[in-house]
Scaffold this active site. Structure first.
Site, mmCIF file in Angstrom:
data_model
loop_
_atom_site.group_PDB
_atom_site.id
_atom_site.type_symbol
_atom_site.label_atom_id
_atom_site.label_comp_id
_atom_site.label_asym_id
_atom_site.label_seq_id
_atom_site.Cartn_x
_atom_site.Cartn_y
_atom_site.Cartn_z
ATOM 1 N N GLU A 91 -3.539 6.309 2.540
ATOM 2 C CA GLU A 91 -3.177 6.960 1.366
ATOM 3 C C GLU A 91 -4.440 7.163 0.145
ATOM 4 O O GLU A 91 -3.940 8.162 -0.690
ATOM 5 C CB GLU A 91 -2.067 6.006 1.129
ATOM 6 C CG GLU A 91 -2.967 4.494 0.207
ATOM 7 C CD GLU A 91 -3.331 3.888 1.347
ATOM 8 O OE1 GLU A 91 -3.699 4.209 2.271
ATOM 9 O OE2 GLU A 91 -2.936 1.857 1.513
ATOM 10 N N CYS A 110 -3.355 -0.899 6.784
ATOM 11 C CA CYS A 110 -4.143 -1.568 7.237
ATOM 12 C C CYS A 110 -3.135 -3.051 7.818
ATOM 13 O O CYS A 110 -3.409 -3.158 8.782
ATOM 14 C CB CYS A 110 -4.810 -2.137 6.112
ATOM 15 S SG CYS A 110 -6.141 -2.885 5.969
ATOM 16 N N GLU A 154 -5.967 -14.745 9.546
ATOM 17 C CA GLU A 154 -6.379 -14.877 8.086
ATOM 18 C C GLU A 154 -4.506 -16.144 8.032
ATOM 19 O O GLU A 154 -4.667 -16.526 7.178
ATOM 20 C CB GLU A 154 -5.918 -13.349 7.951
ATOM 21 C CG GLU A 154 -5.317 -13.751 6.206
ATOM 22 C CD GLU A 154 -5.472 -11.703 5.972
ATOM 23 O OE1 GLU A 154 -5.547 -10.726 6.829
ATOM 24 O OE2 GLU A 154 -5.232 -11.291 4.997
ATOM 25 N N THR A 179 -0.648 4.543 -36.139
ATOM 26 C CA THR A 179 -2.145 6.333 -35.117
ATOM 27 C C THR A 179 -3.390 6.297 -35.999
ATOM 28 O O THR A 179 -4.309 6.336 -36.418
ATOM 29 C CB THR A 179 -1.541 7.091 -34.566
ATOM 30 O OG1 THR A 179 -0.404 7.546 -33.824
ATOM 31 C CG2 THR A 179 -2.476 8.254 -34.078
ATOM 32 N N LYS A 182 1.170 15.523 -40.616
ATOM 33 C CA LYS A 182 0.751 14.242 -41.363
ATOM 34 C C LYS A 182 0.019 13.248 -40.820
ATOM 35 O O LYS A 182 -1.100 12.804 -40.856
ATOM 36 C CB LYS A 182 1.920 13.095 -41.278
ATOM 37 C CG LYS A 182 2.008 12.156 -42.223
ATOM 38 C CD LYS A 182 3.443 11.526 -42.667
ATOM 39 C CE LYS A 182 3.332 10.148 -43.210
ATOM 40 N NZ LYS A 182 4.777 9.646 -42.599
ATOM 41 N N MET A 233 -0.410 -2.805 10.244
ATOM 42 C CA MET A 233 -1.171 -2.114 11.771
ATOM 43 C C MET A 233 -0.847 -3.790 12.193
ATOM 44 O O MET A 233 -0.904 -3.611 13.264
ATOM 45 C CB MET A 233 -2.353 -1.162 11.783
ATOM 46 C CG MET A 233 -2.761 -1.123 12.853
ATOM 47 S SD MET A 233 -3.953 -2.634 13.529
ATOM 48 C CE MET A 233 -4.662 -1.340 14.567
ATOM 49 N N GLN A 234 -1.635 -4.161 11.245
ATOM 50 C CA GLN A 234 -2.059 -5.397 12.431
ATOM 51 C C GLN A 234 -1.002 -6.346 13.026
ATOM 52 O O GLN A 234 -0.703 -6.780 14.090
ATOM 53 C CB GLN A 234 -3.061 -6.391 11.596
ATOM 54 C CG GLN A 234 -4.580 -6.551 10.870
ATOM 55 C CD GLN A 234 -5.313 -6.550 10.332
ATOM 56 O OE1 GLN A 234 -5.305 -7.105 9.022
ATOM 57 N NE2 GLN A 234 -6.484 -6.354 10.037
ATOM 58 N N HIS A 269 -6.696 3.740 5.665
ATOM 59 C CA HIS A 269 -5.769 3.511 4.367
ATOM 60 C C HIS A 269 -5.744 5.185 3.986
ATOM 61 O O HIS A 269 -6.168 5.561 3.452
ATOM 62 C CB HIS A 269 -6.292 3.246 3.190
ATOM 63 C CG HIS A 269 -6.202 1.487 3.129
ATOM 64 N ND1 HIS A 269 -5.322 1.124 2.427
ATOM 65 C CD2 HIS A 269 -6.947 0.787 3.572
ATOM 66 C CE1 HIS A 269 -5.303 -0.643 2.785
ATOM 67 N NE2 HIS A 269 -6.693 -1.054 3.459
ATOM 68 N N LYS A 317 -2.679 6.721 -20.773
ATOM 69 C CA LYS A 317 -4.343 7.572 -20.588
ATOM 70 C C LYS A 317 -4.998 7.919 -19.652
ATOM 71 O O LYS A 317 -5.589 9.078 -19.527
ATOM 72 C CB LYS A 317 -5.681 6.055 -21.024
ATOM 73 C CG LYS A 317 -6.913 6.944 -21.456
ATOM 74 C CD LYS A 317 -7.111 5.125 -23.177
ATOM 75 C CE LYS A 317 -6.958 4.346 -22.861
ATOM 76 N NZ LYS A 317 -7.390 3.523 -22.103
ATOM 77 N N GLY A 318 -4.752 7.884 -18.626
ATOM 78 C CA GLY A 318 -5.528 7.520 -17.547
ATOM 79 C C GLY A 318 -4.949 9.344 -16.811
ATOM 80 O O GLY A 318 -5.558 9.797 -16.576
HETATM 81 N N1 GLN Z 1 -5.892 -8.708 5.894
HETATM 82 C C1 GLN Z 1 -6.257 -8.021 6.117
HETATM 83 C C2 GLN Z 1 -7.901 -7.374 6.165
HETATM 84 O O1 GLN Z 1 -8.409 -8.192 6.185
HETATM 85 C C3 GLN Z 1 -5.716 -6.571 5.579
HETATM 86 C C4 GLN Z 1 -6.389 -6.135 4.790
HETATM 87 C C5 GLN Z 1 -4.866 -5.208 4.025
HETATM 88 O O2 GLN Z 1 -4.239 -4.454 4.225
HETATM 89 N N2 GLN Z 1 -5.753 -3.891 3.371
HETATM 90 O O3 GLN Z 1 -7.505 -7.332 7.958
#
Ligand code: GLN
Length: 553
Positions: free
Chosen positions: A527, A394, A418, A195, A227, A397-398, A525, A21-22
């Protein structure tokens, strides 16, 4: 009365969910944009969560973050990609967000002591929001996708809003029902009865579909179209056959071929602003995606891959699409495998890691929590030491910064708060303002969300990829690189090539090209802003480096 004669298209689902649907809503958008209309799209999710931010991705798929930081459903990503438009929080609502607003108004006496009722006050608030999103985009046509399936208790209130809108703006509202026609294997024949039932359920809430998009494994024949037309009260040329396709990006072209745009204009009493849909750019994108030469093989290493029957590719859908767009840009076919990071946490990790020799690039996307973290760090180390292009997003990267701290800067026990808030060397630590929020258990919509600028350092991969000095990217995180460790990491060879304008927050970390072909991590992000017609520069750089690795093997 609206300033201009705005039009609205409600897209509802019949029979069952998960039939596209999306994609149908987004593709209607592509076709109408091609006809010269200003189009916007709005998604309604019928759950109590105020936004998608608090939902586990294994249950709900990707959380798509909008420019203004609103955390929404992955369908919003499709809208942005198919419409080539940037949407905002006004383009998204949930049952929870609607009730929250109505209750807030009631508490503020905004209903002036009146009895506030589910009907009509909830649908009225829904309509107010639909009109607001149309106005904010100054849209000629607003597509409203109602999540869930007709007949579900929880979306009746939204169908009621659609019905009320149709009587408020007669002639300006169309209903499209996306239905599904099963072919039971024992029967071997396509069945229209579900349907028909769905159409009757829709009628029972006072709504008649104008158009039925009939999803199925194969195309609909004339007999079945007729139909459906007879039993569901639609014209037979308003029954659009939508068989399974090789790629979701084919759908707008199929709709255009079946003149869905003209039919919608007809129903809405309007005329295309351009003659034939001008979909040349889209068409050439689809063509490029099909005429690829050679492949590029990318491993996406995450933790959400072993959870029962869930379609896990959904969790990282924007990442996958972003890789695809860049691969098509270079005319190669993307082969993307999901690899579960927990596989690299056991005794045999050395031999397990060898599987990456087969890949041209490794990507670690965003994530949360503690599961699979050590495995991801092992994978990142392997990519760094074996010169495999690495792109970390995100959390990706960390963790790359943590890996570098542990193995190159020799900071023992380097980690993120975390995982272990009491560790000695918190290379990644919580943002100060986030500490207070977590202490008060304020989880919803409280991360560092949405667009923030990032200043790029001269002579870096990031700067040359973006071809600019400042970029704006979307964020969703609570933790950041701890400024106290920046100097020692830089001394050890890591380059922080992107920072917040005040230089405090690290947005991009990379290794110089002389050391590694592509080792880049981004706190944001990218993406979310990769589009079919404009691939993201950093994804393109990553894919290009991966293609180079393949060619040099
Ligand atoms: N968990 C990490 C943070 O909160 C990275 C978040 C993420 O990857 N979207 O900073």
């Amino acid at each position: 009365m609206a300033k201009k004669n705005r039009k609205y298209i409600f897209v509802v689902g019949g029979v069952m969910s998960g039939v596209g649907k999306g994609v149908a809503s987004s593709s209607i958008g592509t076709v109408l944009v091609g006809k010269g209309f200003k189009v916007t799209a709005l998604k309604i999710d019928p759950y109590i969560n105020v936004d998608a931010g608090t939902m586990n991705p294994t249950e709900h798929g990707e959380v798509f973050v909008l420019r203004d930081g609103y955390e929404t459903d992955q369908d919003m990503g499709n809208y942005e990609r198919f419409l080539n438009e940037t949407l905002e929080g006004v383009n998204y609502m949930t049952t929870g967000s609607v009730y929250l607003e109505v209750i807030r108004k009631e508490r503020n006496l905004e209903y002036k002591g009146k009895n506030v009722e589910v009907v009509p006050d909830i649908p009225k608030e829904v309509i107010r929001r639909i009109e607001r999103s149309a106005q904010s985009a100054d849209a000629d046509i607003t597509i409203v996708e109602i999540g869930g399936t007709i007949g579900e208790y929880q979306n009746v209130i939204f169908l009621e809003a659609g019905r009320m809108m149709k009587s408020k703006y007669p002639g300006d509202v169309a209903f499209v029902m996306v239905s599904y026609l099963p072919i039971p294997s024992k029967v071997g024949e396509m069945k229209t009865k579900p349907t028909q039932y769905a159409s009757r359920s829709l009628n029972s809430v006072g709504v008649q579909a104008d158009i039925i998009i009939a999803r199925s494994d194969v195309a609909l024949d004339k007999k079945r179209k007729e139909k459906i037309a007879t039993f569901c009260n639609v014209k037979s040329d308003h029954v659009i056959s939508a068989p399974d396709v090789e790629s979701i990006y084919d759908v707008p072209l199929n709709f255009e071929r079946d003149e869905l745009g003209e039919i919608l204009c007809d129903v809405l009493g309007t005329k295309p602003k351009k003659g034939k849909a001008e979909m040349a750019a889209w068409r050439s994108f689809v063509k490029r995606s099909k005429n690829t030469k050679g492949e590029v093989k990318i491993a996406v290493v995450g933790k959400y891959f072993n959870s029962g029957d869930f379609v896990l590719s959904d969790v990282y859908i924007s990442v996958l699409e972003a890789i695809k767009f860049s691969a098509y840009k270079y005319g190669v076919k993307p082969v993307i495998d999901y690899v579960s990071s927990v596989d690299f946490e056991n005794k045999d990790k050395e031999s397990a890691l060898k599987r990456f020799d087969d890949y041209d690039g490794i990507l670690v996307p965003g994530g949360f929590g503690t599961t699979g973290i050590e495995g991801k760090i092992e994978v990142i180390k392997y990519a760094r030491e074996h010169n495999i292009p690495y792109f970390g997003i995100c959390y990706g990267m960390q963790l790359a910064v943590i890996e570098y701290a542990r193995n190159k800067a020799r900071i023992s026990g380097a980690t993120t708060s975390e995982v272990d808030p009491n560790a000695e060397n918190l290379i990644i630590d919580i943002l100060p303002e986030q500490k207070e929020k977590l202490a008060k258990k304020e989880y919803g919509g409280t991360m560092r969300l949405g667009e923030y600028p990032c200043v790029l350092k001269k002579g870096t991969i990031a700067r040359s990829a973006y071809k600019g000095e400042t970029v704006i990217e979307r964020h969703r995180h609570r933790y950041e690189v701890n400024p106290e460790y920046v100097e020692v990491l830089e001394k050890a060879g890591l380059v922080f090539s992107g920072t917040s304008p005040n230089g405090r927050l690290c947005e991009i970390a990379e290794l110089p090209r002389s050391v590694h072909p592509f080792f880049v991590g981004v706190q944001f992000h990218p993406e979310f802003t990769a589009r079919p017609l404009s691939p993201h520069p950093l994804f393109s750089e990553f894919v290009k480096s991966s293609i180079n690795r393949r060619n040099s093997k």
